[in-house]
Design a protein around this motif. Sequence first.
Motif, PDB file in Angstrom:
ATOM      1  N   PHE A 179      77.643  39.393  36.921  1.00  0.00           N
ATOM      2  CA  PHE A 179      76.365  39.787  37.503  1.00  0.00           C
ATOM      3  C   PHE A 179      75.983  41.233  37.211  1.00  0.00           C
ATOM      4  CE2 PHE A 179      77.785  36.475  40.694  1.00  0.00           C
ATOM      5  CZ  PHE A 179      76.973  35.474  40.174  1.00  0.00           C
ATOM      6  N   GLY A 180      76.947  42.024  36.676  1.00  0.00           N
ATOM      7  CA  GLY A 180      76.640  43.434  36.522  1.00  0.00           C
ATOM      8  C   GLY A 180      76.665  43.986  35.113  1.00  0.00           C
ATOM      9  N   MET A 186      73.349  36.443  33.914  1.00  0.00           N
ATOM     10  CA  MET A 186      72.226  36.881  34.751  1.00  0.00           C
ATOM     11  C   MET A 186      72.572  38.222  35.386  1.00  0.00           C
ATOM     12  SD  MET A 186      72.657  34.244  37.968  1.00  0.00           S
ATOM     13  CE  MET A 186      72.801  32.822  36.872  1.00  0.00           C
ATOM     14  N   ARG A 187      71.555  39.047  35.605  1.00  0.00           N
ATOM     15  CA  ARG A 187      71.767  40.364  36.201  1.00  0.00           C
ATOM     16  C   ARG A 187      71.420  40.324  37.676  1.00  0.00           C
ATOM     17  NH1 ARG A 187      73.685  44.947  32.921  1.00  0.00           N
ATOM     18  NH2 ARG A 187      73.255  44.398  30.764  1.00  0.00           N
ATOM     19  N   ILE A 188      72.429  40.453  38.516  1.00  0.00           N
ATOM     20  CA  ILE A 188      72.212  40.564  39.963  1.00  0.00           C
ATOM     21  C   ILE A 188      73.082  41.730  40.429  1.00  0.00           C
ATOM     22  CG2 ILE A 188      72.121  39.366  42.181  1.00  0.00           C
ATOM     23  CD1 ILE A 188      72.305  36.742  40.712  1.00  0.00           C
ATOM     24  N   PRO A 189      72.629  42.965  40.245  1.00  0.00           N
ATOM     25  CA  PRO A 189      73.461  44.136  40.560  1.00  0.00           C
ATOM     26  C   PRO A 189      73.999  44.144  41.984  1.00  0.00           C
ATOM     27  CG  PRO A 189      71.527  44.789  39.314  1.00  0.00           C
ATOM     28  CD  PRO A 189      71.332  43.352  39.686  1.00  0.00           C
ATOM     29  N   THR A 190      73.189  43.678  42.953  1.00  0.00           N
ATOM     30  CA  THR A 190      73.673  43.685  44.344  1.00  0.00           C
ATOM     31  C   THR A 190      74.860  42.752  44.512  1.00  0.00           C
ATOM     32  OG1 THR A 190      71.988  42.012  44.878  1.00  0.00           O
ATOM     33  CG2 THR A 190      71.441  44.325  45.332  1.00  0.00           C
ATOM     34  N   ALA A 191      74.839  41.616  43.810  1.00  0.00           N
ATOM     35  CA  ALA A 191      75.969  40.684  43.885  1.00  0.00           C
ATOM     36  C   ALA A 191      77.202  41.295  43.209  1.00  0.00           C
ATOM     37  CB  ALA A 191      75.605  39.359  43.220  1.00  0.00           C
ATOM     38  N   GLU A 194      78.698  43.843  45.538  1.00  0.00           N
ATOM     39  CA  GLU A 194      79.396  43.196  46.643  1.00  0.00           C
ATOM     40  C   GLU A 194      80.768  42.695  46.197  1.00  0.00           C
ATOM     41  OE1 GLU A 194      80.307  41.516  50.366  1.00  0.00           O
ATOM     42  OE2 GLU A 194      78.800  43.002  49.778  1.00  0.00           O
ATOM     43  N   SER A 314      74.621  47.527  34.774  1.00  0.00           N
ATOM     44  CA  SER A 314      73.408  47.794  35.543  1.00  0.00           C
ATOM     45  C   SER A 314      73.625  49.013  36.412  1.00  0.00           C
ATOM     46  CB  SER A 314      73.049  46.588  36.407  1.00  0.00           C
ATOM     47  OG  SER A 314      72.792  45.444  35.617  1.00  0.00           O
TER      48      SER A 314
END
Length: 321
Positions: A179-180, A186-191, A194, A314
């Motif tokens: 995620f990062g 896929m880019r999900i920096p908050t995930a 975490e 990210s």
Amino acid sequence: MTLLPTTAMPTFTSKPWLLYAYPWQPYPRRLVIYLRERNIPSSLVTVVNVSDVQFGAKVPAGFPPKPPGSLPILAIPKEKEPKPPTQGAAAEFLFIKQSIAIMEFLEEACNAGRYGFPKLDAPLALPLNEPLPSAGTTGGIAGDTEADAASRALLAARHSELLSLANGLTETWNPVRTFGSGTGTMRIPTAAKEMLGWTRRGLLAVENWFEENRYDGGLRYDDDGNPGKRQRQATIAEIVLFQFLEFTDYCYGVDMTRSSGKTVVDVYGREVVEDFPRLRRFYEEFATRPSVRRCAEVGDVPHERWVGMMRDWSEGIFEGK
């Protein structure tokens, strides 16, 4: 009681065994280090350097095709004279898949001196300074008394503890990079941020384990030119732990042993001091060992394209932790 039918184990007489691997990637990397630590030559186990999937997952000329499944895969010839390739790899080889299973199988062979493998003087034990049921500490795994047996059992349990913690680090890192970084889908920096917290929680668990068991690594390799000097071999748990720390640092540019030393809030909302001095010492000592030196010619170094993707992070993932 109905007994399940059993199949006789094949005799492993043909050499070499074949270890199919992408040598630079995390799980195969463990096996590469392990073979070097145990002084297992290529005449016994040959590493078959499979090219990355993006480059065709090809094997060098002269080797059977890559077996189905994720790497690493250990292929053990069943017969002295393998059958022609046209009859299929399944008829020629017994396969062991999963890195830890392969290492434990080879370790048992080394403990017994089976199949011509270099025999260990005694089963390896972690260097712990905690009180054990027998008078010994790090070397208290030999002997026939009840206390000696109790020591062996406890040391085996401690090794399983560290191995479980170390293996979990690589597992929790996967969603961080997915995620990062540029290697994910896929880019999900908050995930990613975490999940990084869960990885750091695992690191803190290892740091605490080192302290509780008064672990004294002693893994620094000092080449003083004395051929008679023997260096301690690393255990499977130590190899797996180092593999994670080196992989994240060397490939992703993130040294997980570097911490702020500040009080932070963990994944459970608790305040903890994030500091890993014992892990840092462990990483620095193990990094001196010849077994971990990377050589591009044998596939230990990732393609520059992959390095660029792995280090494409990210923003904000490593901040505030």
